[in-house]
Write a protein that holds these residues in place. Structure first.
Motif, PDB file in Angstrom:
ATOM      1  N   PHE A  27      37.151 -47.788  10.324  1.00 27.78           N
ATOM      2  CA  PHE A  27      36.410 -46.737  11.061  1.00 27.78           C
ATOM      3  C   PHE A  27      34.815 -46.956  10.661  1.00 27.78           C
ATOM      4  O   PHE A  27      34.390 -47.329   9.741  1.00 27.78           O
ATOM      5  CB  PHE A  27      36.827 -45.222  10.562  1.00 27.78           C
ATOM      6  N   ILE A  81      37.503 -48.862  15.263  1.00 29.36           N
ATOM      7  CA  ILE A  81      37.113 -47.312  15.957  1.00 29.36           C
ATOM      8  C   ILE A  81      35.885 -46.832  15.337  1.00 29.36           C
ATOM      9  O   ILE A  81      35.668 -46.574  14.469  1.00 29.36           O
ATOM     10  CB  ILE A  81      38.278 -46.503  15.630  1.00 29.36           C
ATOM     11  N   ILE A 101      42.335 -40.826  19.341  1.00 27.37           N
ATOM     12  CA  ILE A 101      42.323 -41.870  18.337  1.00 27.37           C
ATOM     13  C   ILE A 101      43.887 -41.862  17.784  1.00 27.37           C
ATOM     14  O   ILE A 101      44.378 -42.974  17.551  1.00 27.37           O
ATOM     15  CB  ILE A 101      41.339 -41.644  17.081  1.00 27.37           C
ATOM     16  N   ILE A 118      34.294 -43.877  20.405  1.00 28.42           N
ATOM     17  CA  ILE A 118      34.790 -42.618  20.836  1.00 28.42           C
ATOM     18  C   ILE A 118      33.422 -41.740  20.877  1.00 28.42           C
ATOM     19  O   ILE A 118      32.956 -41.706  19.770  1.00 28.42           O
ATOM     20  CB  ILE A 118      35.708 -41.825  19.909  1.00 28.42           C
TER      21      ILE A 118
END
Length: 383
Positions: A211, A176, A159, A148
């Motif tokens: 993350f 992510i 997300i 992202i």
């Protein structure tokens, strides 16, 4: 007349389940492909100096309703908050004002929502069609890593929606990676999403997303590595300088897989989230999908640049640059068409349409009035 504040809209959107999201997507796809909807080109007005703001006016008209969105954006390069500020007016068939919604959260949500349509066609085609024609080897691309760019509302909703889709399909949450100019903002976004995830998603799954966050440094070996690792890349920045080019995607590691790339943060001809050479590279062979062909031809720096590059290339195999419209493609697959093309390298570009605003606004108002959604709101009679 119904009034929904930004907190109302945010709370309502966060309460949506995967079935409601898919329902909104189906309505959105139908309307995006509907030629009877009057889609007036948006009007853009730059504020007098020394203000560094631009106001956009986006009207849309159907046979049963209409909407007008008016938002202003801080367009200065130094701005730390590029989220739109304004309102969305929803009118009934007779022209009476039916609802007023704060436009900030709606805009971020609807743009990210549309970018999930290619994600579903590529990674979760059974959600659209039970008997889709799959690739020759029967394999559907896997979604293990999502990259992202950005840390604003579009990035946040990209997300969240991605995690909702993964949970809906009983898939392990993807890794992510958030890359942003401000590392602090990226880290704050991770904390915010994790709070939401633990409250809304974790009760339905035992998977907790992993993350990572990094500061944006273009063209570095580490950035090239992150791009090559990604199965899906979501660009959510109003960037004037491309975040990456075909060079990063042609690395030895990157060429071992195909990927989905979306660019939803840039919305003017002088903004480019990716270098246009990605779209005309004869090795990468990207297919391009857009929310609106006519809009992207004049408003998307990436699309305009790709046309310019392809017209100058000597190789006839890359001289023609083609686009498909998202709504048409979605409906074709839903009717039994093949999603195989979207399972190769695919690029999605959105400049935003009034149709998206109208569809999302109508659905939110319907949910508030018909369902017990737990959102406090204000109804003004006789307006």
């Amino acid at each position: 007349m119904l009034i929904l504040s930004n907190d109302d809209v945010s709370s309502l959107l966060s309460s949506l389940n995967s079935f409601q999201i898919l329902e909104i997507l189906n309505v959105l796809a139908k309307d995006l492909a509907d030629d009877t909807i009057l889609k007036v080109p948006r009007q853009s007005f730059k504020h007098p100096q020394p203000a560094s703001a631009t106001t956009l006016i986006m009207p849309t008209f159907t046979s049963s309703s209409s909407s007008v969105k008016i938002v202003s954006l801080d367009t200065s390069p130094e701005s730390k908050n590029t989220s739109p500020k304004g309102c969305l007016l929803l009118f009934s068939q007779d022209g009476s004002l039916d609802a007023v919604l704060n436009a900030s959260e709606v805009t971020g949500f609807r743009t990210a929502l549309a970018s999930m349509m290619p994600v579903i066609l590529r990674f979760f085609p059974s959600l659209v069609c039970d008997k889709c024609e799959l690739p020759a080897d029967g394999r559907i691309p896997s979604l293990k890593t999502a990259l992202i760019f950005g840390a604003g509302l579009q990035a946040e909703w990209a997300i969240k929606l991605l995690l909702i889709l993964c949970a809906h399909n009983s898939l392990y949450s993807p890794r992510i990676i958030i890359v942003n100019r401000s590392l602090n903002r990226a880290q704050d976004l991770i904390k915010k999403v994790l709070r939401w995830y633990r409250e809304k998603i974790l009760p339905t799954t035992d998977s907790i997303p992993a993350f990572e966050s990094y500061q944006l440094y273009r063209g570095t070996p580490h950035m090239t590595f992150l791009i090559s690792e990604a199965d899906a890349i979501f660009c959510c920045t109003p960037s004037h300088d491309p975040l990456f080019s075909a060079i990063e995607l042609r690395s030895t590691t990157a060429l071992t897989k195909t990927r989905y790339i979306s660019a939803i943060g840039s919305y003017t001809p002088d903004m480019r989230e990716i270098h246009p050479d990605v779209l005309v590279d004869k090795v990468l062979k990207f297919s391009t999908i857009v929310d609106t062909i006519e809009g992207c031809k004049v408003e998307s720096g990436e699309i305009i640049g790709a046309h310019e590059l392809s017209s100058r290339l000597e190789d006839p195999d890359v001289s023609e640059f083609r686009m498909s419209e998202l709504g048409v493609l979605w409906n074709q697959v839903k009717e039994g068409g093949s999603p195989r093309k979207i399972m190769e390298n695919v690029f999605y570009k959105s400049v935003g349409t009034g149709t998206m605003d109208l569809v999302v606004a109508k659905e939110l108002v319907r949910i508030v009035r018909d369902d017990n959604c737990g959102v406090s709101w204000v109804e003004v009679p006789g307006f």
